[in-house]
Design a protein around this motif. Structure first.
Motif, PDB file in Angstrom:
ATOM      1  N   ILE A  95      17.424  28.920   6.375  1.00 64.48           N
ATOM      2  CA  ILE A  95      17.822  29.256   5.007  1.00 64.48           C
ATOM      3  C   ILE A  95      19.272  29.726   5.003  1.00 64.48           C
ATOM      4  O   ILE A  95      19.786  30.259   5.993  1.00 64.48           O
ATOM      5  CB  ILE A  95      16.905  30.348   4.382  1.00 64.48           C
ATOM      6  N   ALA A  96      19.932  29.488   3.890  1.00 64.73           N
ATOM      7  CA  ALA A  96      21.318  29.908   3.721  1.00 64.73           C
ATOM      8  C   ALA A  96      21.371  31.330   3.177  1.00 64.73           C
ATOM      9  O   ALA A  96      20.502  31.744   2.408  1.00 64.73           O
ATOM     10  CB  ALA A  96      22.034  28.955   2.782  1.00 64.73           C
ATOM     11  N   ILE A  97      22.394  32.056   3.580  1.00 64.49           N
ATOM     12  CA  ILE A  97      22.621  33.404   3.043  1.00 64.49           C
ATOM     13  C   ILE A  97      23.893  33.356   2.221  1.00 64.49           C
ATOM     14  O   ILE A  97      24.969  32.978   2.725  1.00 64.49           O
ATOM     15  CB  ILE A  97      22.755  34.446   4.166  1.00 64.49           C
ATOM     16  N   LYS A 152      28.365  32.751  -2.651  1.00 65.00           N
ATOM     17  CA  LYS A 152      29.067  31.918  -1.668  1.00 65.00           C
ATOM     18  C   LYS A 152      28.356  32.006  -0.326  1.00 65.00           C
ATOM     19  O   LYS A 152      28.011  33.099   0.137  1.00 65.00           O
ATOM     20  CB  LYS A 152      30.522  32.375  -1.519  1.00 65.00           C
ATOM     21  N   VAL A 153      28.139  30.831   0.309  1.00 64.64           N
ATOM     22  CA  VAL A 153      27.426  30.797   1.577  1.00 64.64           C
ATOM     23  C   VAL A 153      28.276  31.470   2.666  1.00 64.64           C
ATOM     24  O   VAL A 153      29.421  31.085   2.905  1.00 64.64           O
ATOM     25  CB  VAL A 153      27.094  29.348   1.990  1.00 64.64           C
ATOM     26  N   LYS A 154      27.662  32.471   3.327  1.00 64.59           N
ATOM     27  CA  LYS A 154      28.353  33.204   4.379  1.00 64.59           C
ATOM     28  C   LYS A 154      27.645  33.105   5.732  1.00 64.59           C
ATOM     29  O   LYS A 154      28.139  33.635   6.722  1.00 64.59           O
ATOM     30  CB  LYS A 154      28.476  34.685   3.976  1.00 64.59           C
ATOM     31  N   ALA A 210      17.275  38.644   6.129  1.00 64.60           N
ATOM     32  CA  ALA A 210      18.599  38.254   5.655  1.00 64.60           C
ATOM     33  C   ALA A 210      19.583  39.404   5.745  1.00 64.60           C
ATOM     34  O   ALA A 210      20.737  39.234   6.150  1.00 64.60           O
ATOM     35  CB  ALA A 210      18.503  37.742   4.215  1.00 64.60           C
ATOM     36  N   LEU A 211      19.116  40.610   5.379  1.00 63.93           N
ATOM     37  CA  LEU A 211      20.005  41.778   5.412  1.00 63.93           C
ATOM     38  C   LEU A 211      20.345  42.184   6.842  1.00 63.93           C
ATOM     39  O   LEU A 211      21.409  42.746   7.105  1.00 63.93           O
ATOM     40  CB  LEU A 211      19.351  42.949   4.676  1.00 63.93           C
ATOM     41  N   ALA A 212      19.438  41.863   7.791  1.00 62.29           N
ATOM     42  CA  ALA A 212      19.661  42.242   9.184  1.00 62.29           C
ATOM     43  C   ALA A 212      20.586  41.278   9.908  1.00 62.29           C
ATOM     44  O   ALA A 212      21.042  41.553  11.022  1.00 62.29           O
ATOM     45  CB  ALA A 212      18.323  42.319   9.913  1.00 62.29           C
ATOM     46  N   SER A 213      20.865  40.130   9.294  1.00 62.23           N
ATOM     47  CA  SER A 213      21.716  39.123   9.937  1.00 62.23           C
ATOM     48  C   SER A 213      23.110  39.684  10.187  1.00 62.23           C
ATOM     49  O   SER A 213      23.704  40.338   9.318  1.00 62.23           O
ATOM     50  CB  SER A 213      21.812  37.881   9.051  1.00 62.23           C
ATOM     51  N   PRO A 214      23.695  39.440  11.383  1.00 68.07           N
ATOM     52  CA  PRO A 214      25.066  39.904  11.663  1.00 68.07           C
ATOM     53  C   PRO A 214      26.073  39.396  10.632  1.00 68.07           C
ATOM     54  O   PRO A 214      27.003  40.132  10.268  1.00 68.07           O
ATOM     55  CB  PRO A 214      25.339  39.322  13.056  1.00 68.07           C
ATOM     56  N   ASP A 215      25.915  38.143  10.170  1.00 65.43           N
ATOM     57  CA  ASP A 215      26.835  37.604   9.152  1.00 65.43           C
ATOM     58  C   ASP A 215      26.762  38.433   7.884  1.00 65.43           C
ATOM     59  O   ASP A 215      27.779  38.726   7.244  1.00 65.43           O
ATOM     60  CB  ASP A 215      26.493  36.146   8.849  1.00 65.43           C
TER      61      ASP A 215
END
Length: 812
Positions: free
Chosen positions: A754-756, A761-763, A781-786
């Motif tokens: 899935i896209a975040i 805007k995709v990050k 999603a919130l835990a993702s480094p990005d």
């Protein structure tokens, strides 16, 4: 390019032929599927890209169906009589039979080189005696049933080709073949009574799986109208004429009437003062086609006769005009004009300053063409149009001035041609017995070879003494044969029946055999035949059914129109433009499979498009790549030591692509969406390439994936796939294999990407297990480094989850 080429084509074509792989066996298990492409006319010596676009993709579709278990009957033949061969003979001196036979030989070789599944043992060639004998038999059967008759009629005449033309063969007043100006000529001609089937031809269309546009064209051509026939008497004589109208409610608004220029009444009623103008107008009309005359965009013209008729509903005298938009062959050859409520009549009345009188209330201006409340209509004032129609017709019937009637635009099929290269009409004319059909046991009436066919306005056969002079079959007295030949559409109106029993020399076809194999399940050809061949074949089918020869109503259950392959310049291919594309050179360089795949991938099948060399080179490179991939796997899959029962992540990814490809191609092939099918095969190729480049591979799983891959590729690249199948040491033939079936469980992914998005805007992207709840997806999603990097120091406002696709995080 690689090892694939014409030598592989030749190898497998020979094997298919030797093994009789595609021979149709009516006793074979599997559901019958009759697949038919409109047969070609051998007017040129070579197939062009357009022929290939008709035949190649349909063969791929038939191969797909064969692998699905259908018992395929797919014959091929040639529509070999007709004007082009005769015109070519006149130009070059080469006899039509000689040029046609030579062209057929060439085209047969090209069609065989295509590698299609054609049942060549069922071939039909319409100019051969063993075929046109039964075309003549068909004529006799129609004559016996009163469906073939002879009458004098005005026809389209090309003074250069010296023959009758169908309305559809006249373009902008010119002959479609030689561009000469077409005129009208009265000739005694043979007709088939297709109008007897007008209603059924109309009603049965809705039951057919045909393009809606084609069905609409046939409905318009048949042109059913429900209305009344009204009798107008001439003001100063006992003469009268009938008009057909669907709007009897507007009868009080008739301010003039119009006759067709060809209507015999015109000469009888035209006054001396107007004769010169009327005669000139009639002569000018002869140069126009019926289609041109009926055009709604063309400015209407006409001329006054000087005579008047009586409107039967109110006794009013109205002027009688002559106009070319009225046809003697449609309806009664006369129309009543109500300019206040008809756009054509309004334009005509305005141009010639004729009265315009409103009799239907509604709308602001004129003409008002919709139903409404009747006004200025005497005792019928205040009625709505529907009531008024019925009431006025009832009054006309009581006073013997009219009657209810259903009318059709469709006219009987004119089948006489004043040319040589066609099937002779099997009729003899005797001074004692009149018109005598040739007995069946004397068929065929053979077309003589030694004939002077240079056109001079007469039928060439009339100049052949040996042919024309005969004896009456009834009384034995000297008689003359019919000198005209049959329209070639008669030959093609029943060819689909002969294919299934083409070697029968006792009858046109065996009824039991035909009823078992027919009707045609899938018919493919150009849309230009909508109102000629397709309509004529439907009529002949119904006539033969009513004679007891067939037990089915329609010849072609499902119909697809292929698009047009244009030249590289975007224009229709023609020798004069120098933009024709011959397949032969491309096939020599790339092989027939690459050519076939390019046609299917580069163009939407029902749309077509402009040719491009770049496209075929790309497909050639793709086949090279597939060959390299398969070569690299072959030895590996023969060693099962690294096989395992479970699938790892990479194998699950490939398995997903594998089964989604099977599902998509199976669905798109049924719709003949070939370009999307090949796009799916390319995706599968990419997935295979990715997997085989991994260090750890499962030989058993890989072999299963390759087997399905080759099966999926086989209909699109039959020779190449057959070669690759044999290199896998699989039994002959891949086309005896069952089409792969997709596994629903393989289409459920363990993980989804899935896209975040941050503020839309995709990050970044993350892989998460399938089946997570919305709250679990938010946390991931919130835990993702990005995500952490992009929202640091910002206020979190909202987290929006769109399952399986993306998470949008709104920050401030």
């Amino acid at each position: 390019m690689g090892n694939y080429g014409t030598h592989i084509d030749a190898k497998w074509q020979e094997k298919w032929e030797e093994s009789k792989l595609y021979k149709f066996n009516k006793n074979k298990s599997g559901e019958k599927l009759y697949v038919l492409e409109m047969f070609s006319y051998p007017s040129g010596s070579n197939l062009h890209a357009g022929h290939w676009f008709n035949y190649g993709p349909v063969d791929s579709w038939a191969r797909f169906k064969r692998m699905q278990g259908y018992n395929i009957f797919q014959p091929m033949g040639f529509d070999a009589f007709g004007l082009p061969a005769e015109n070519y003979a006149i130009k070059t001196g080469i006899h039509p039979k000689d040029s046609t036979v030579k062209n057929i030989e060439t085209m047969e070789k090209q069609l065989r080189a295509m590698g299609a599944m054609f049942n060549w043992e069922n071939e039909v060639i319409t100019c051969n005696e063993d075929y046109y004998k039964w075309t003549q038999w068909l004529f006799l059967k129609l004559y016996e049933k009163g469906l073939a008759y002879r009458k004098n009629a005005p026809v389209n005449w090309c003074p250069s080709c010296n023959t009758v033309l169908a309305n559809e063969q006249v373009l902008d007043g010119e002959c479609e073949r030689c561009s000469s100006e077409v005129t009208k000529k009265d000739l005694t001609q043979w007709f088939f009574k297709i109008t007897d089937y007008s209603e059924e031809l109309l009603q049965k269309l809705d039951e057919l799986d045909w393009p809606e546009k084609t069905k609409a064209m046939q409905k318009h051509w048949i042109g059913k109208s429900i209305g009344a026939e009204v009798t107008f008497k001439m003001a100063d004589s006992d003469l009268s004429f009938d008009v057909f109208t669907t709007r009897a409610d507007t009868l009080f608004g008739v301010t003039y009437v119009v006759l067709a220029p060809e209507n015999p009444l015109v000469d009888k009623i035209t006054t001396e003062h107007y004769k010169k103008d009327v005669e000139a107008y009639k002569e000018a009309t002869k140069k126009q086609s019926e289609i041109e005359r009926q055009s709604i965009t063309r400015e209407k013209t006409g001329v006054f006769t000087g005579a008047y008729a009586i409107n039967p509903i109110n006794g009013r005298k109205v002027p009688v005009w002559v106009a070319d938009y009225v046809l003697a062959t449609y309806g009664t050859g006369a129309v009543m004009a109500v300019p206040a409520h008809d756009e054509r009549d309004f334009a005509f009345a305005t141009k010639y300053e004729l009265p315009i009188e409103r009799v239907i209330k509604g709308g602001e201006g004129l003409p008002y063409v919709d139903p409404g409340i009747m006004v200025n209509s005497g005792e019928f004032d205040g009625m709505n149009s529907e009531e008024g129609r019925d009431a006025i017709i009832a009054k006309l019937e009581r006073e013997s001035h009219g009657t209810k009637k259903i009318n059709y635009r469709l006219r009987d099929w004119l089948v006489s041609r004043q040319r040589y290269w066609g099937a002779p009409i099997p009729v003899v004319y005797c001074d004692k017995c009149g018109t005598v059909p040739v007995p069946e046991d004397q068929l065929p009436v053979k077309l003589p070879y030694e004939v002077e066919f240079t056109p001079d306005g007469k039928s060439p056969l009339a100049k052949c003494e040996d042919f024309i002079n005969t004896t009456c079959p009834h009384c034995g007295a000297p008689a003359k044969r019919e000198a005209d030949t049959l329209d070639t559409f008669v030959c093609s109106s029943w060819y689909y029946l002969r294919y299934a029993d083409n070697k029968n020399d006792k009858e046109a076809f065996n009824t039991d055999i035909i009823n078992d194999i027919l009707p045609v399940d899938k018919y493919v050809g150009g849309p230009e035949h909508a109102c000629m061949h397709l309509l004529y074949a439907r009529f002949i089918n119904k006539a033969l059914r009513d004679m007891g020869y067939l037990n089915f109503d329609e010849p072609f259950l499902s119909l697809t129109h292929q698009g047009l392959i244009l030249g590289p310049d975007g224009l229709k291919m023609s020798k004069s433009k120098g933009n024709t594309i011959s397949p032969d050179d491309y096939i020599k360089e790339f092989g027939s499979d690459v050519f076939r795949m390019y046609l299917m991938f580069g163009f939407d099948y029902t749309e077509g498009g402009a040719w491009s060399d770049d496209g075929i080179k790309s497909i050639g490179r793709f086949i090279d790549r597939v060959e390299r991939i398969l070569d690299s796997c072959r030895d590996y899959i023969k060693d099962p030591k690294n096989s395992k029962d479970s699938m790892d992540k990479l194998e699950k990814e490939l398995n997903f692509v594998r089964h989604s490809t099977i599902k998509a191609i199976s669905e798109d092939m049924d719709k003949m969406q070939f370009n999307t099918c090949i796009a799916r095969i390319m995706e599968y190729t990419n997935a295979l390439s990715k997997y085989i480049n991994e260090e750890s591979k499962n030989p058993t799983f890989l072999k299963e994936s390759l087997i399905d891959f080759i099966k999926l590729l086989a209909p699109f690249a039959p020779h190449f796939s057959e070669e690759q199948w044999s290199l896998l040491d699989m039994p002959f033939s891949v086309f005896n294999e069952k089409w792969p079936i997709f596994n629903e469980s393989a289409l459920v992914k363990d993980e989804v990407e899935i896209a975040i998005q941050i503020n839309g805007k995709v990050k970044g992207r993350i892989n998460i297990p399938s089946g997570l709840s919305e709250d679990e997806i938010k946390l991931a999603a919130l835990a993702s480094p990005d995500t952490q990097r992009n929202i640091a120091g910002k206020d979190l406002m909202k987290v929006i989850v769109i399952k399986g696709r993306l998470v949008n995080i709104v920050v401030k």
